[in-house]
Write a protein that holds these residues in place. Structure first.
Motif, PDB file in Angstrom:
ATOM      1  N   GLY A   1      54.686  39.146  48.706  1.00  0.00           N
ATOM      2  CA  GLY A   1      54.344  37.760  48.994  1.00  0.00           C
ATOM      3  C   GLY A   1      55.111  36.792  48.125  1.00  0.00           C
ATOM      4  N   THR A   2      54.562  35.592  48.021  1.00  0.00           N
ATOM      5  CA  THR A   2      55.176  34.524  47.231  1.00  0.00           C
ATOM      6  C   THR A   2      54.283  34.234  46.038  1.00  0.00           C
ATOM      7  N   VAL A   3      54.882  34.147  44.858  1.00  0.00           N
ATOM      8  CA  VAL A   3      54.115  33.855  43.648  1.00  0.00           C
ATOM      9  C   VAL A   3      53.550  32.442  43.766  1.00  0.00           C
ATOM     10  N   GLU A   4      52.243  32.327  43.610  1.00  0.00           N
ATOM     11  CA  GLU A   4      51.594  31.013  43.600  1.00  0.00           C
ATOM     12  C   GLU A   4      51.413  30.519  42.179  1.00  0.00           C
ATOM     13  N   LYS A   5      51.034  31.466  41.277  1.00  0.00           N
ATOM     14  CA  LYS A   5      50.755  31.078  39.904  1.00  0.00           C
ATOM     15  C   LYS A   5      50.928  32.288  39.001  1.00  0.00           C
ATOM     16  N   ILE A   6      51.472  32.070  37.816  1.00  0.00           N
ATOM     17  CA  ILE A   6      51.512  33.120  36.799  1.00  0.00           C
ATOM     18  C   ILE A   6      51.113  32.473  35.478  1.00  0.00           C
ATOM     19  N   VAL A   7      50.136  33.093  34.828  1.00  0.00           N
ATOM     20  CA  VAL A   7      49.672  32.625  33.524  1.00  0.00           C
ATOM     21  C   VAL A   7      49.712  33.812  32.572  1.00  0.00           C
ATOM     22  N   THR A   8      49.254  33.616  31.362  1.00  0.00           N
ATOM     23  CA  THR A   8      49.374  34.644  30.329  1.00  0.00           C
ATOM     24  C   THR A   8      48.946  36.036  30.772  1.00  0.00           C
ATOM     25  N   GLY A   9      47.797  36.169  31.402  1.00  0.00           N
ATOM     26  CA  GLY A   9      47.309  37.504  31.709  1.00  0.00           C
ATOM     27  C   GLY A   9      47.184  37.847  33.175  1.00  0.00           C
ATOM     28  N   SER A  10      47.678  36.965  34.070  1.00  0.00           N
ATOM     29  CA  SER A  10      47.516  37.268  35.501  1.00  0.00           C
ATOM     30  C   SER A  10      48.599  36.622  36.360  1.00  0.00           C
ATOM     31  N   ILE A  11      48.673  37.119  37.589  1.00  0.00           N
ATOM     32  CA  ILE A  11      49.599  36.581  38.579  1.00  0.00           C
ATOM     33  C   ILE A  11      48.835  36.456  39.898  1.00  0.00           C
ATOM     34  N   THR A  12      49.066  35.349  40.621  1.00  0.00           N
ATOM     35  CA  THR A  12      48.475  35.151  41.936  1.00  0.00           C
ATOM     36  C   THR A  12      49.604  35.129  42.955  1.00  0.00           C
ATOM     37  N   VAL A  13      49.471  35.974  43.992  1.00  0.00           N
ATOM     38  CA  VAL A  13      50.495  36.109  45.019  1.00  0.00           C
ATOM     39  C   VAL A  13      49.863  35.821  46.376  1.00  0.00           C
ATOM     40  N   LYS A  14      50.568  35.024  47.188  1.00  0.00           N
ATOM     41  CA  LYS A  14      50.097  34.732  48.543  1.00  0.00           C
ATOM     42  C   LYS A  14      50.890  35.593  49.517  1.00  0.00           C
ATOM     43  N   SER A  15      50.160  36.401  50.295  1.00  0.00           N
ATOM     44  CA  SER A  15      50.774  37.250  51.309  1.00  0.00           C
ATOM     45  C   SER A  15      50.228  36.842  52.670  1.00  0.00           C
ATOM     46  N   GLU A  16      50.593  37.600  53.693  1.00  0.00           N
ATOM     47  CA  GLU A  16      50.094  37.317  55.042  1.00  0.00           C
ATOM     48  C   GLU A  16      48.576  37.409  55.126  1.00  0.00           C
ATOM     49  N   SER A  17      47.972  38.220  54.256  1.00  0.00           N
ATOM     50  CA  SER A  17      46.522  38.387  54.303  1.00  0.00           C
ATOM     51  C   SER A  17      45.776  37.455  53.351  1.00  0.00           C
ATOM     52  N   GLY A  18      46.487  36.522  52.718  1.00  0.00           N
ATOM     53  CA  GLY A  18      45.834  35.561  51.825  1.00  0.00           C
ATOM     54  C   GLY A  18      46.325  35.676  50.398  1.00  0.00           C
ATOM     55  N   SER A  19      45.653  34.949  49.505  1.00  0.00           N
ATOM     56  CA  SER A  19      46.025  34.954  48.094  1.00  0.00           C
ATOM     57  C   SER A  19      45.238  36.021  47.342  1.00  0.00           C
ATOM     58  N   GLU A  20      45.934  36.665  46.405  1.00  0.00           N
ATOM     59  CA  GLU A  20      45.297  37.704  45.606  1.00  0.00           C
ATOM     60  C   GLU A  20      45.763  37.568  44.166  1.00  0.00           C
ATOM     61  N   THR A  21      44.824  37.693  43.235  1.00  0.00           N
ATOM     62  CA  THR A  21      45.140  37.597  41.815  1.00  0.00           C
ATOM     63  C   THR A  21      45.054  38.977  41.175  1.00  0.00           C
ATOM     64  N   PHE A  22      46.043  39.280  40.337  1.00  0.00           N
ATOM     65  CA  PHE A  22      46.126  40.562  39.645  1.00  0.00           C
ATOM     66  C   PHE A  22      46.193  40.306  38.151  1.00  0.00           C
ATOM     67  N   LYS A  23      45.484  41.132  37.392  1.00  0.00           N
ATOM     68  CA  LYS A  23      45.669  41.115  35.947  1.00  0.00           C
ATOM     69  C   LYS A  23      47.020  41.763  35.681  1.00  0.00           C
ATOM     70  N   LEU A  24      47.676  41.350  34.619  1.00  0.00           N
ATOM     71  CA  LEU A  24      48.951  41.960  34.240  1.00  0.00           C
ATOM     72  C   LEU A  24      48.695  43.058  33.211  1.00  0.00           C
ATOM     73  N   ALA A  25      49.191  44.250  33.492  1.00  0.00           N
ATOM     74  CA  ALA A  25      49.090  45.348  32.526  1.00  0.00           C
ATOM     75  C   ALA A  25      49.871  44.942  31.275  1.00  0.00           C
ATOM     76  N   PRO A  26      49.441  45.394  30.108  1.00  0.00           N
ATOM     77  CA  PRO A  26      50.159  45.033  28.873  1.00  0.00           C
ATOM     78  C   PRO A  26      51.635  45.440  28.910  1.00  0.00           C
ATOM     79  N   ASN A  27      51.939  46.514  29.636  1.00  0.00           N
ATOM     80  CA  ASN A  27      53.318  47.011  29.706  1.00  0.00           C
ATOM     81  C   ASN A  27      53.932  46.754  31.081  1.00  0.00           C
ATOM     82  N   VAL A  28      53.559  45.632  31.718  1.00  0.00           N
ATOM     83  CA  VAL A  28      54.072  45.323  33.055  1.00  0.00           C
ATOM     84  C   VAL A  28      55.603  45.317  33.042  1.00  0.00           C
ATOM     85  N   VAL A  29      56.194  45.944  34.052  1.00  0.00           N
ATOM     86  CA  VAL A  29      57.652  46.009  34.189  1.00  0.00           C
ATOM     87  C   VAL A  29      58.065  44.959  35.215  1.00  0.00           C
ATOM     88  N   ILE A  30      59.025  44.125  34.851  1.00  0.00           N
ATOM     89  CA  ILE A  30      59.517  43.094  35.767  1.00  0.00           C
ATOM     90  C   ILE A  30      60.981  43.382  36.054  1.00  0.00           C
TER      91      ILE A  30
END
Length: 191
Positions: free
Chosen positions: A31-60
């Motif tokens: 999807g498309t990133v709607e928001k990213i803050v210190t500990g989470s990311i919100t992504v909007k996809s075809e099925s709506g917006s979803e927020t995920f916590k970021l793992a401490p070792n998240v790989v980008i």
């Protein structure tokens, strides 16, 4: 002998149940990133917006176009391939992984797709140019294989990128797991 068969059958059933439970806990959202803050990311996809916590070792990472000449011995790669009449695997797409993703999905297994492709995630042990296409020799836990990688095969390098590139409006694939505390992203791939 019957006891051994029963024990083996139980082992296979438990293994299948564990694999099914693990598969149910994995997630992948494009999807498309709607928001990213210190500990989470919100992504909007075809099925709506979803927020995920970021793992401490998240790989980008980001997918970048690459060429056959970018593939070197000891690179960790993933290749979808089709087995042709001659018994050889012909790559249909190839990705070069960064060292931070070395070992992800290592092995060779059938893909569940209409083309009956095989997925191979392995370390390159050698390349050879023969007859206008490359034969890529790879090794993985439990085996080794050769992949024919023609000049028409799309090659992509997955490269680590700075977190600052993850911002609203950017297309991304978020992968992770569902936990008791909610969805946790452990990999973000910018498109």
């Amino acid at each position: 002998e019957d006891l051994m068969r029963s024990a083996y059958a139980l082992f296979v059933a438990l293994l299948a149940a564990s694999a099914a439970a693990l598969a149910q806990n994995t997630l992948a959202v494009m999807g498309t990133v709607e928001k990213i803050v210190t500990g989470s990311i919100t992504v909007k996809s075809e099925s709506g917006s979803e927020t995920f916590k970021l793992a401490p070792n998240v790989v980008i990472v980001q997918n970048k176009p690459a060429t056959l000449s970018d593939i070197k011995p000891n690179d960790f790669v993933a290749s979808a391939a089709v087995r042709k009449e001659d018994g050889k695997l012909y790559s249909t797409e190839l990705r070069i992984f960064p060292d931070i993703m070395r070992g992800v999905g290592e092995g060779q297994r059938p893909m569940n797709d209409p083309r009956n492709q095989t997925m191979t995630n392995a370390t390159v042990t050698g390349t050879a140019i023969a007859g206008g296409s490359n034969t890529l020799k790879v090794k993985f836990a439990g085996g080794e294989s050769e992949l024919i990688v023609g000049p028409e095969v799309p090659v992509t390098a997955i490269v680590p990128v700075e977190r600052s590139l993850v911002k609203p409006g950017v297309k991304a694939r978020v992968q992770g797991a569902k936990t008791a505390d909610g969805a946790v992203a452990n990999r973000i791939t910018l498109q």
